[in-house]
Scaffold this active site. Structure first.
Site, PDB file in Angstrom:
ATOM      1  N   SER A 274      26.586  24.511  72.774  1.00 10.12           N
ATOM      2  CA  SER A 274      26.547  23.698  71.551  1.00 10.12           C
ATOM      3  C   SER A 274      27.440  24.337  70.506  1.00 10.12           C
ATOM      4  O   SER A 274      27.699  25.536  70.569  1.00 10.12           O
ATOM      5  CB  SER A 274      25.116  23.654  71.014  1.00 10.12           C
ATOM      6  OG  SER A 274      24.819  24.881  70.357  1.00 10.12           O
ATOM      7  N   ASP A 275      27.896  23.558  69.547  1.00 10.70           N
ATOM      8  CA  ASP A 275      28.569  24.203  68.435  1.00 10.70           C
ATOM      9  C   ASP A 275      27.482  24.853  67.576  1.00 10.70           C
ATOM     10  O   ASP A 275      26.286  24.603  67.730  1.00 10.70           O
ATOM     11  CB  ASP A 275      29.421  23.205  67.642  1.00 10.70           C
ATOM     12  CG  ASP A 275      30.524  23.929  66.865  1.00 10.70           C
ATOM     13  OD1 ASP A 275      31.504  23.282  66.483  1.00 10.70           O
ATOM     14  OD2 ASP A 275      30.378  25.156  66.660  1.00 10.70           O
ATOM     15  N   TRP A 276      27.915  25.690  66.671  1.00 10.71           N
ATOM     16  CA  TRP A 276      27.007  26.544  65.910  1.00 10.71           C
ATOM     17  C   TRP A 276      25.858  25.763  65.260  1.00 10.71           C
ATOM     18  O   TRP A 276      26.079  24.989  64.328  1.00 10.71           O
ATOM     19  CB  TRP A 276      27.795  27.267  64.818  1.00 10.71           C
ATOM     20  CG  TRP A 276      27.010  28.259  64.053  1.00 10.71           C
ATOM     21  CD1 TRP A 276      25.974  28.007  63.199  1.00 10.71           C
ATOM     22  CD2 TRP A 276      27.182  29.686  64.027  1.00 10.71           C
ATOM     23  NE1 TRP A 276      25.488  29.165  62.659  1.00 10.71           N
ATOM     24  CE2 TRP A 276      26.211  30.212  63.141  1.00 10.71           C
ATOM     25  CE3 TRP A 276      28.045  30.574  64.669  1.00 10.71           C
ATOM     26  CZ2 TRP A 276      26.090  31.576  62.888  1.00 10.71           C
ATOM     27  CZ3 TRP A 276      27.925  31.934  64.415  1.00 10.71           C
ATOM     28  CH2 TRP A 276      26.960  32.422  63.533  1.00 10.71           C
ATOM     29  N   GLY A 277      24.660  25.921  65.815  1.00  9.65           N
ATOM     30  CA  GLY A 277      23.494  25.314  65.181  1.00  9.65           C
ATOM     31  C   GLY A 277      23.382  23.819  65.395  1.00  9.65           C
ATOM     32  O   GLY A 277      22.481  23.171  64.871  1.00  9.65           O
ATOM     33  N   SER A 278      24.263  23.246  66.191  1.00 10.08           N
ATOM     34  CA  SER A 278      24.308  21.774  66.255  1.00 10.08           C
ATOM     35  C   SER A 278      23.084  21.189  66.930  1.00 10.08           C
ATOM     36  O   SER A 278      22.766  20.022  66.727  1.00 10.08           O
ATOM     37  CB  SER A 278      25.577  21.311  66.973  1.00 10.08           C
ATOM     38  OG  SER A 278      25.548  21.686  68.326  1.00 10.08           O
TER      39      SER A 278
END
Ligand code: GLC
Length: 738
Positions: A274-278
């Protein structure tokens, strides 16, 4: 020395080995592999004793962390790897990811600049060198290439991509993956690549960062997807999903994107991070009611690894034990992650990227500086050169060098330079000083920014302080020629850097006009991370050089082009608007039902009242210090599956030069409609004065096809035109029927 799984016979296939390991893992240990943390303490210091860092440290020691990002340096990586390999029950090695976007310690031109070279070999070498440096520092996975097609210069991340065209974008995506991963991913000098951001991130509404993406199937399948598919063809081992929601579904939670398309139709067997925190951000999107439901949606959708949202490590165990999530989904994600770790050779030797001697011998090596200088020169685009003001004579001139960016040694590195050293670039001033035959004087002209310049912080653009104007104007007045380096600071584009204005930031435009009043012999050298609106400059300034942010060797590359030791060969990978109101603007647009002016002066056609339709500088455009002529375009043969096309290109000037010969097609009638032109081939050639080369292209039937509104690939018979030339406005064409 290593745990049992590392000593198992290496004769077994990777899948046998990972299935054997999987069978030993507890549910918590499996979920741990799906959990990625950013560096949460200075590993050379004491272990964290309190707060979230202490919790994460305990999880690391208990085998509940599968990957780290933002850790580099052999000593740091080894310390963390030792905890994972020698202190946890199963000793599963960590995979270390980092944003190696355009170089690691030695910084190459920003990706949009590299795309302007159209030199696929140089681009692949640039990625290979970045992998050599990063792997020597313990990194075994990069969050690159970013392959997001975009047509909107308001969006700051266009600097990270390859521009507006899916064909050029696909070729570059392929080259970058090959550069990073090489032919042997188990070698300690290659790193796993990551195609990002899947998918559609480059089409945020209004160009606003992280904004919603609403695009139709034509744009999705014919513009957005091709570069991602090219990374699959190149063997990319990981994907990263996008922060944005695509047509109402956050990419992180999209089963269509991550399972139906990527893992099923494209047979992708690597893993998706996932992208950061997505994952947890799906709550903010209004797609999940809480982090627990976000974890369920994401794992069901095929997000295999959770970057820094903690949703997986906090909730997946409960979700599986309560029967809400099938453990088979966990096993699938873990298999994918372990497979890449096995392919990297991390189970055979978890410390293979931790060789201190190789680190010392590799980082910052002169060969990387030489390669990045070549890449930088090839990335420069000559936009205007009226009265042949360029190249500069090498002696007898009084040259004024003006602009805050002219002696800046950090800005030319661009954005995404997390491992680079500030002030490590060769500035334009330093590069120009290597040519000692002229009298060169520098004046800052105007401060571009005030205050701190940081990756994560807003910039403060100077909009009031003109105290440096007078000295610059005085210097310009007494000089033969003025080189003005204007544009954006490296942190003015990149993530979180959308703009609603695309002119020269701050007081630069005013300075340019003031200097022009006293000396019209101005060479405008642009440092920017996106297309800018340069209408005034194009009208009045005789020479304009697009020099992007060219990395560690920026100043030397620019100086060698200005003095003609390198004849500029770059071509724009993205259209430059004439007005902000034209954005998004791109060359491969659809005709519309009223594309041209009616015979009378009626208003009923597709146009603006206050601006032309065409951009200021079109996709594929770029000048040279010489000129080229195209002739004798012809179709030599046509079968059911291929068409052989040739064209003659002549260097009609008096210096050697490179030309990017571009081939476009037009499908005159199709359902659904197709763009007025589509790039389907290009070749970079090098010609001496008066030399002519015949360039051949082989068009395949597949290249004439496209995805219809059901997402099915189709090739439709009909009338086609082939255009060949030095940019996308070329008129030279021939026709054929399919
Ligand atoms: C960022 C970016 C992504 C990057 C990741 C790790 O927010 O969107 O491109 O790779 O986080 O730094």
């Amino acid at each position: 020395m290593f745990n049992s799984c590392a000593s198992e016979s290496n004769m077994q296939s990777i899948d046998d080995r990972l299935n054997s390991l999987l069978s030993k893992m507890t549910l918590e240990e499996k979920i741990g592999q799906m959990n990625q943390y950013s560096s949460f303490w200075d590993v050379t210091g004491p272990a964290p004793k309190e707060g979230s860092a202490a919790v994460q440290f305990e999880q690391l020691k208990n085998g509940l962390v599968g990957s780290m990002l933002n850790v580099h340096g052999v000593e740091n990586v080894r310390k963390l790897q030792q905890i994972a390999v020698e202190e946890t029950r199963l000793g599963i090695p960590l995979i270390f990811g980092f944003d190696v976007i355009h170089g690691f310690k030695t910084i190459s031109p920003i990706p949009l600049a590299e795309a302007a070279s159209w030199d696929l070999e140089a681009i692949e070498l640039s990625a290979k060198n970045a992998a050599l440096e990063a792997s020597a520092a313990g990194i075994n996975w990069t969050f690159a290439p970013m392959v997001d097609i975009s047509r909107d210069a308001r969006w700051g991340r266009v600097m990270e991509g390859a521009g507006e065209d899916p064909y050029l974008g696909s070729k570059i995506a392929f080259a970058r993956v090959k550069g990073f991963q090489g032919d042997d991913l188990s070698a300690p000098t290659t790193i796993a690549a990551c195609a990002k951001h899947f998918a559609g991130y480059g089409f945020p509404e209004a160009g606003k960062e992280y904004n919603s993406v609403d695009i139709g199937t034509q744009t999705l399948h014919n513009m957005v997807m091709p570069p991602f598919k090219a990374t699959i063809e190149a063997g990319v081992r990981t994907f990263m999903n996008s922060f944005s929601q695509l047509n109402g579904v956050p990419a992180t939670g999209s089963q269509y994107l991550q399972r139906t398309l990527l893992k099923d139709q494209w047979n992708f067997d690597g893993f998706v991070v996932s992208d950061w925190g997505s994952i947890e951000e799906m709550v903010e999107h209004g797609y999940a009611k809480d982090a627990k439901q976000a974890a369920q949606i994401a794992v069901e959708a095929g997000s295999d690894m959770d970057m820094q949202s903690l949703a997986y490590v906090d909730h997946l165990t409960d979700l599986v034990k309560s029967g809400v999530v099938q453990e088979a989904l966990i096993d699938d994600a873990v298999r994918r992650i372990l497979r890449v770790k096995f392919e990297l050779g991390l189970f055979d030797d978890p410390y293979k990227y931790c060789n201190i001697e190789r680190e010392k011998a590799t980082i910052g090596h002169e060969k990387f500086q030489e390669a990045t200088l070549e890449m930088a020169k090839k990335s420069i685009v000559l936009l205007k050169n009226k009265n042949q003001l360029l190249p500069l004579k090498k002696k007898g001139l009084n040259i004024a060098l003006i602009g805050d960016l002219a002696d800046d040694k950090t800005s030319p590195l661009g954005n995404w330079i997390l491992a680079a050293e500030k002030n490590s670039a060769v500035s334009v001033l330093e590069g120009m000083k290597t040519y000692e035959g002229n009298n060169l004087e520098f004046s800052v002209g105007v401060k571009l920014n005030t205050g701190a310049l940081e990756f994560a912080k807003e910039l403060n653009i100077n909009t009031t302080d003109k105290s440096d104007f007078p000295a610059a104007i005085k210097l310009a007045k007494k000089s033969d020629v003025v080189v003005m380096v204007l544009g954006e600071h490296g942190f003015h584009s990149g993530e979180g850097r959308s703009r609603t204005q695309l002119g020269l930031p701050g007081l630069q435009q005013e300075l340019l006009e003031q200097v022009f009043k006293v000396n019209q012999n101005i060479i405008l050298v642009l440092n920017n991370g996106r297309p800018l609106v340069l209408d005034w400059a194009d009208q009045y300034i005789p020479a304009i050089v697009e020099a992007w942010q060219l990395g560690s060797q920026s100043g030397n590359a620019i100086a060698q082009v200005l003095y003609g030791d390198y004849n500029p060969s770059g071509k724009l990978p993205m259209s430059f608007p004439k007005s902000l109101g034209q954005v998004p603007i791109y060359y491969n647009y659809k005709s519309t039902g009223r594309p041209t002016l009616p015979s009378t002066d009626e208003v009923f056609w597709s146009h603006y009242q206050d601006e032309q339709n065409a951009p200021l500088y079109t996709f594929g455009y770029g000048l040279s210090y010489t000129t080229f002529a195209y002739s004798n375009l012809k179709i030599n043969s046509q079968t059911d599956t291929t068409i052989d096309v040739s064209v003659e290109v002549t260097n009609t000037g008096n210096v050697q030069g490179k030309e990017v010969v571009q081939l476009y097609i037009k499908d005159h009638f199709a359902r659904p409609t197709q763009p007025i032109k589509s790039l389907k081939g290009f070749e970079l050639i090098d010609l001496n004065p008066n030399q002519t080369k015949t360039v051949h292209f082989t068009l395949t039937e597949t290249q004439l096809g496209f995805y219809d509104n059901d997402g099915n690939f189709t090739v439709q018979p009909g009338d086609f035109s082939i255009y060949v030339g030095g940019d996308s406005t070329t008129k030279l064409n021939t026709k054929f029927k399919l």
